[in-house]
Design a protein around this motif. Structure first.
Motif, PDB file in Angstrom:
ATOM      1  N   ASP A 262      -3.482  -4.707 -17.462  1.00 45.45           N
ATOM      2  CA  ASP A 262      -2.302  -5.555 -17.557  1.00 45.45           C
ATOM      3  C   ASP A 262      -1.836  -5.628 -19.011  1.00 45.45           C
ATOM      4  O   ASP A 262      -2.632  -5.884 -19.919  1.00 45.45           O
ATOM      5  CB  ASP A 262      -2.631  -6.956 -17.033  1.00 45.45           C
ATOM      6  CG  ASP A 262      -1.396  -7.820 -16.902  1.00 45.45           C
ATOM      7  OD1 ASP A 262      -0.913  -8.297 -17.933  1.00 45.45           O
ATOM      8  OD2 ASP A 262      -0.933  -8.005 -15.767  1.00 45.45           O
ATOM      9  N   LEU A 440       4.704   1.656  -7.817  1.00 48.04           N
ATOM     10  CA  LEU A 440       4.430   1.304  -9.208  1.00 48.04           C
ATOM     11  C   LEU A 440       2.922   1.258  -9.444  1.00 48.04           C
ATOM     12  O   LEU A 440       2.154   1.029  -8.513  1.00 48.04           O
ATOM     13  CB  LEU A 440       5.004  -0.073  -9.562  1.00 48.04           C
ATOM     14  CG  LEU A 440       6.515  -0.291  -9.420  1.00 48.04           C
ATOM     15  CD1 LEU A 440       6.846  -1.758  -9.661  1.00 48.04           C
ATOM     16  CD2 LEU A 440       7.280   0.595 -10.390  1.00 48.04           C
ATOM     17  N   PHE A 441       2.523   1.441 -10.709  1.00 52.50           N
ATOM     18  CA  PHE A 441       1.128   1.165 -11.094  1.00 52.50           C
ATOM     19  C   PHE A 441       1.076   0.113 -12.192  1.00 52.50           C
ATOM     20  O   PHE A 441       0.002  -0.379 -12.531  1.00 52.50           O
ATOM     21  CB  PHE A 441       0.422   2.438 -11.565  1.00 52.50           C
ATOM     22  CG  PHE A 441       0.911   2.974 -12.891  1.00 52.50           C
ATOM     23  CD1 PHE A 441       0.323   2.568 -14.076  1.00 52.50           C
ATOM     24  CD2 PHE A 441       1.955   3.880 -12.947  1.00 52.50           C
ATOM     25  CE1 PHE A 441       0.771   3.053 -15.295  1.00 52.50           C
ATOM     26  CE2 PHE A 441       2.413   4.373 -14.157  1.00 52.50           C
ATOM     27  CZ  PHE A 441       1.822   3.954 -15.332  1.00 52.50           C
ATOM     28  N   ASP A 442       2.233  -0.248 -12.745  1.00 47.96           N
ATOM     29  CA  ASP A 442       2.315  -1.215 -13.832  1.00 47.96           C
ATOM     30  C   ASP A 442       3.040  -2.458 -13.316  1.00 47.96           C
ATOM     31  O   ASP A 442       4.226  -2.400 -12.990  1.00 47.96           O
ATOM     32  CB  ASP A 442       3.072  -0.589 -15.007  1.00 47.96           C
ATOM     33  CG  ASP A 442       3.175  -1.520 -16.211  1.00 47.96           C
ATOM     34  OD1 ASP A 442       2.709  -2.671 -16.117  1.00 47.96           O
ATOM     35  OD2 ASP A 442       3.727  -1.082 -17.237  1.00 47.96           O
ATOM     36  N   THR A 443       2.329  -3.569 -13.265  1.00 44.88           N
ATOM     37  CA  THR A 443       2.943  -4.798 -12.750  1.00 44.88           C
ATOM     38  C   THR A 443       4.097  -5.261 -13.621  1.00 44.88           C
ATOM     39  O   THR A 443       4.968  -5.999 -13.156  1.00 44.88           O
ATOM     40  CB  THR A 443       1.896  -5.917 -12.654  1.00 44.88           C
ATOM     41  OG1 THR A 443       1.304  -6.113 -13.949  1.00 44.88           O
ATOM     42  CG2 THR A 443       0.802  -5.565 -11.656  1.00 44.88           C
ATOM     43  N   GLU A 446       7.585  -4.623 -12.274  1.00 43.56           N
ATOM     44  CA  GLU A 446       7.998  -5.252 -11.020  1.00 43.56           C
ATOM     45  C   GLU A 446       9.226  -6.137 -11.215  1.00 43.56           C
ATOM     46  O   GLU A 446      10.148  -6.136 -10.398  1.00 43.56           O
ATOM     47  CB  GLU A 446       6.845  -6.056 -10.442  1.00 43.56           C
ATOM     48  CG  GLU A 446       7.123  -6.648  -9.069  1.00 43.56           C
ATOM     49  CD  GLU A 446       5.917  -7.344  -8.477  1.00 43.56           C
ATOM     50  OE1 GLU A 446       6.012  -7.790  -7.324  1.00 43.56           O
ATOM     51  OE2 GLU A 446       4.882  -7.434  -9.169  1.00 43.56           O
ATOM     52  N   ILE A 465       8.097  -3.187  -2.603  1.00 36.49           N
ATOM     53  CA  ILE A 465       7.371  -2.661  -3.760  1.00 36.49           C
ATOM     54  C   ILE A 465       5.907  -2.513  -3.379  1.00 36.49           C
ATOM     55  O   ILE A 465       5.332  -3.398  -2.750  1.00 36.49           O
ATOM     56  CB  ILE A 465       7.511  -3.595  -4.975  1.00 36.49           C
ATOM     57  CG1 ILE A 465       8.939  -3.538  -5.534  1.00 36.49           C
ATOM     58  CG2 ILE A 465       6.505  -3.239  -6.065  1.00 36.49           C
ATOM     59  CD1 ILE A 465       9.174  -4.444  -6.714  1.00 36.49           C
ATOM     60  N   ARG A 466       5.332  -1.388  -3.770  1.00 36.70           N
ATOM     61  CA  ARG A 466       3.891  -1.194  -3.582  1.00 36.70           C
ATOM     62  C   ARG A 466       3.283  -0.875  -4.943  1.00 36.70           C
ATOM     63  O   ARG A 466       3.695   0.089  -5.608  1.00 36.70           O
ATOM     64  CB  ARG A 466       3.603  -0.062  -2.599  1.00 36.70           C
ATOM     65  CG  ARG A 466       2.098   0.159  -2.377  1.00 36.70           C
ATOM     66  CD  ARG A 466       1.859   1.291  -1.394  1.00 36.70           C
ATOM     67  NE  ARG A 466       2.277   0.910  -0.056  1.00 36.70           N
ATOM     68  CZ  ARG A 466       1.464   0.397   0.865  1.00 36.70           C
ATOM     69  NH1 ARG A 466       0.201   0.192   0.578  1.00 36.70           N
ATOM     70  NH2 ARG A 466       1.921   0.089   2.066  1.00 36.70           N
ATOM     71  N   ILE A 467       2.299  -1.705  -5.360  1.00 36.15           N
ATOM     72  CA  ILE A 467       1.614  -1.509  -6.633  1.00 36.15           C
ATOM     73  C   ILE A 467       0.201  -1.004  -6.351  1.00 36.15           C
ATOM     74  O   ILE A 467      -0.542  -1.639  -5.598  1.00 36.15           O
ATOM     75  CB  ILE A 467       1.573  -2.816  -7.447  1.00 36.15           C
ATOM     76  CG1 ILE A 467       3.007  -3.306  -7.714  1.00 36.15           C
ATOM     77  CG2 ILE A 467       0.835  -2.598  -8.764  1.00 36.15           C
ATOM     78  CD1 ILE A 467       3.074  -4.635  -8.415  1.00 36.15           C
ATOM     79  N   TYR A 473      -2.051   6.198  -7.708  1.00 33.51           N
ATOM     80  CA  TYR A 473      -0.674   6.552  -8.059  1.00 33.51           C
ATOM     81  C   TYR A 473      -0.553   8.051  -8.329  1.00 33.51           C
ATOM     82  O   TYR A 473       0.331   8.732  -7.778  1.00 33.51           O
ATOM     83  CB  TYR A 473      -0.266   5.750  -9.291  1.00 33.51           C
ATOM     84  CG  TYR A 473       1.156   5.951  -9.760  1.00 33.51           C
ATOM     85  CD1 TYR A 473       2.207   5.268  -9.160  1.00 33.51           C
ATOM     86  CD2 TYR A 473       1.450   6.800 -10.829  1.00 33.51           C
ATOM     87  CE1 TYR A 473       3.502   5.432  -9.592  1.00 33.51           C
ATOM     88  CE2 TYR A 473       2.746   6.980 -11.267  1.00 33.51           C
ATOM     89  CZ  TYR A 473       3.769   6.289 -10.652  1.00 33.51           C
ATOM     90  OH  TYR A 473       5.061   6.461 -11.094  1.00 33.51           O
TER      91      TYR A 473
END
Length: 607
Positions: A262, A440-443, A446, A465-467, A473
């Motif tokens: 994060d 996404l892989f980076d919150t 979002e 959205i799918r993280i 990813y």
């Protein structure tokens, strides 16, 4: 012998004799794309560096992501650790203070055929791998063949016009090119990382591992902590330390990359002094995130570095392999839901400008109506292209205000065959709803994506959205298993072979190529090839501008925004070039100031 045959034989013999008398091309210390490199053969260091910079200290930075599982950055499998390129040397290296020139690194001298059909590298006798073994021409040939066969697909795209490699001696190696090879090929071939043949010949190069593989660069891997960090140490007996291209560079003793999933947690680590430097890509943090004691007392400072290269094109890309995104009217409609003015005012503190071009902030970007040179390139494709390529000035005008943009988007979706049934947007023939999943892989992204997806939902599009973690990813990208992702397309002032990986049909089905969207357009392919083979600056500009128009009207990308500068925050213990090099920041030219570092340590202990 007939008179005609005798004359032909004499002509051939005369031509051969003249060719034999022609002087061989002279070895040179560097090359430029056009003309000669700026620095003479006897230059002592790059002009922007501090040749007497002190050595020592450490630099700890954040790597944002779940983790890494590979110390081999050259293969498709695995997630490579940050910073690995610093352990490998290349044949040549660029000067960030010139638009596009290269100077010898492992290669002491370069010999370029006047017709640009081949280039020969003569290696430095002192060049060594970390294990002490000399770097030979055999290592160069082995590296090229290994990377072309088992490396990431980008190597096969980058060096597609190399037809062969020949070892001419222990320290002489020649690469041959196709007859009409790109002008930049002799320069970018120097980017080839040189790998030790004696080490890799008996190992599985294509399988990821966490071993400290030997390179030849200024740093080596000192410690690997999977899931947490990777540490590099400066090579004490680095073979290239005294070279002009290295003097005043690689000054810091220890480089550390700590992993954080994060960015907010990474920011807190920076504020606590656990990280020394951060590139701040978030406008909100830059505007409001530095109200803490270390910044107030001057221990932390901020600086901005002007960017002399075209702004990186970042944007959302559609997966054109999905049937529902193949209609350009659908893509254009969804593009209109990106409300940049709202984002800039409410999230970015009005610190960005909208990106309108693949070559933003440069003379390469298309502006106004096409020139005569651009029209000559575009005309053969008139029946294939959107008429606006010829008739609409760039940048493209969009309806003002979100309401008008959504009204236009609504009309485009109806034109594309969509209808509303039971208050749902579905295709009139198939009855399939229009769906879109943002992967996404980076919150942190979002909050940027959500407003656009809400606007799409107002049109009746089903969105979500799918993280996922970084490894998942990358696996989904490799399998083209996505609807929309964020991608980047870095540009230089001299675009060339890398454009194949960005835009062409061949790259459309290559896993992890930059062409994630799967763009496959014969007009784009032709313009890219013309760009690569441009024999003058004027021809290069015409090709990039024509390409820019076609790309913009393909609507395969929803461009984001740019700032035209790099924003850095750092604990004030570093020295750096002043002014910075014009065409890119060179962290290798930074150093730790011992007195300032001691003062920062004293202040941290006193808190």
């Amino acid at each position: 012998m007939p008179r005609a045959g005798l004359l032909a034989l004499l002509s051939l013999m005369l031509a051969s004799a003249l060719a034999a008398q022609e002087p061989a091309p002279a070895p040179v210390h560097g090359l430029a794309l056009y003309g000669a490199p700026a620095l003479p053969a006897d230059f002592t260091h790059f002009p922007y560096v501090n040749p007497d910079a002190p050595r020592g200290g450490s630099l700890t930075r954040a790597a944002v992501g779940d983790s890494f599982d590979s110390t081999n950055p050259f293969i498709l499998r695995g997630t490579p650790a940050a910073g690995l390129s610093q352990t490998y040397d290349t044949l040549t290296t660029a000067n960030p203070d010139e638009p596009f020139s290269v100077y010898g690194l492992i290669a002491e001298r370069l010999i370029l055929d006047p017709e640009r059909r081949w280039i020969e590298y003569r290696l430095r006798p002192e060049a060594r791998f970390h294990d002490g073994e000399p770097i030979t021409a055999e290592d160069v040939a082995f590296s090229f063949e290994l990377l072309m066969e088992d490396g990431t697909p980008s190597y096969r795209s980058y060096y597609a016009e190399v037809t062969g490699v020949e070892v001419l001696g222990p320290r002489r190696v020649r690469f041959t090119f196709v007859d009409n090879a790109s002008r930049e090929l002799p320069l970018i071939l120097g980017d080839l990382p040189i790998l030790p043949r004696h080490y890799w010949a008996s190992r599985d190069f294509a399988s990821p591992s966490l071993e400290a593989h030997p390179g030849s660069g200024p740093y080596r891997i000192a410690r690997v902590e999977p899931g947490r960090r990777i540490v590099y140490e400066r090579v004490a007996d680095y073979w290239g330390e005294g070279l002009p291209v290295n003097r005043g560079r690689h000054n810091i003793e220890r480089l550390v990359y700590d992993y954080f999933r994060d960015r907010d947690i990474a920011m807190e680590a920076f504020k606590a002094g656990l990280l020394d430097l951060r590139i701040d890509a978030r406008a909100a943090t830059w505007a409001t995130g530095y109200d803490f004691p270390a910044y107030q007392d001057g221990s932390v400072r901020r600086l901005t570095i002007p960017d002399g290269t075209p702004a990186t094109l970042q944007g959302y890309v559609f997966n054109l392999r999905q049937e529902r995104f193949q209609d350009p009217r659908v893509r254009e409609a969804l593009s209109l839901t990106f409300d940049f003015p709202w984002l800039n005012a409410n999230l970015f503190y009005d610190s960005y400008a909208r990106t309108q071009s693949a070559f933003q902030n440069s003379e390469l970007a298309a502006r106004g109506l096409p020139s005569e040179a651009e029209l000559a390139l575009l005309e053969p494709w008139r029946e294939h292209l959107d008429p606006r390529v010829f008739d609409e000035p760039m940048p493209l005008a969009e309806p003002e205000g979100l309401r008008e943009r959504l009204r236009r988007a609504h009309d485009l979706l109806l034109e594309a065959g969509y209808v509303y049934r039971d208050r749902r947007l579905v295709h009139g023939e198939s009855g399939e709803p229009l769906r879109l999943e943002m992967l996404l892989f980076d919150t942190g992204m979002e909050r940027v994506a959500q407003p656009m997806l809400r606007n799409m939902a107002r049109l009746g599009v089903e969105t979500r959205i799918r993280i996922v973690d970084v490894n998942q990813y990358l696996n989904r990208l490799r399998g083209f298993d996505f609807d929309m992702v964020t991608s980047q397309f870095p540009q230089s002032n001299n675009p060339g072979n890398e454009q194949r990986s960005y835009w062409t049909s061949e790259a459309a089905e290559t896993p992890l190529a930059r062409n994630l969207m799967g763009l496959a357009d014969p007009a784009v392919d032709a313009l890219v090839e013309g760009l690569i083979r441009a024999d003058s600056r004027e021809a290069l500009i015409a090709h990039t501008r024509a390409l820019d128009r076609v790309l913009r009207l393909s609507f395969a990308i929803i461009p984001h925004y740019h700032s035209g500068e790099t924003r850095l925050a750092l604990w004030d213990k570093f020295g750096h070039p002043q002014p910075f090099p014009r065409y890119g920041n060179d962290f290798a030219a930074w150093w730790v100031d011992p007195e300032r570092a001691a003062e920062i340590t004293r202040r941290q202990r006193g808190r």
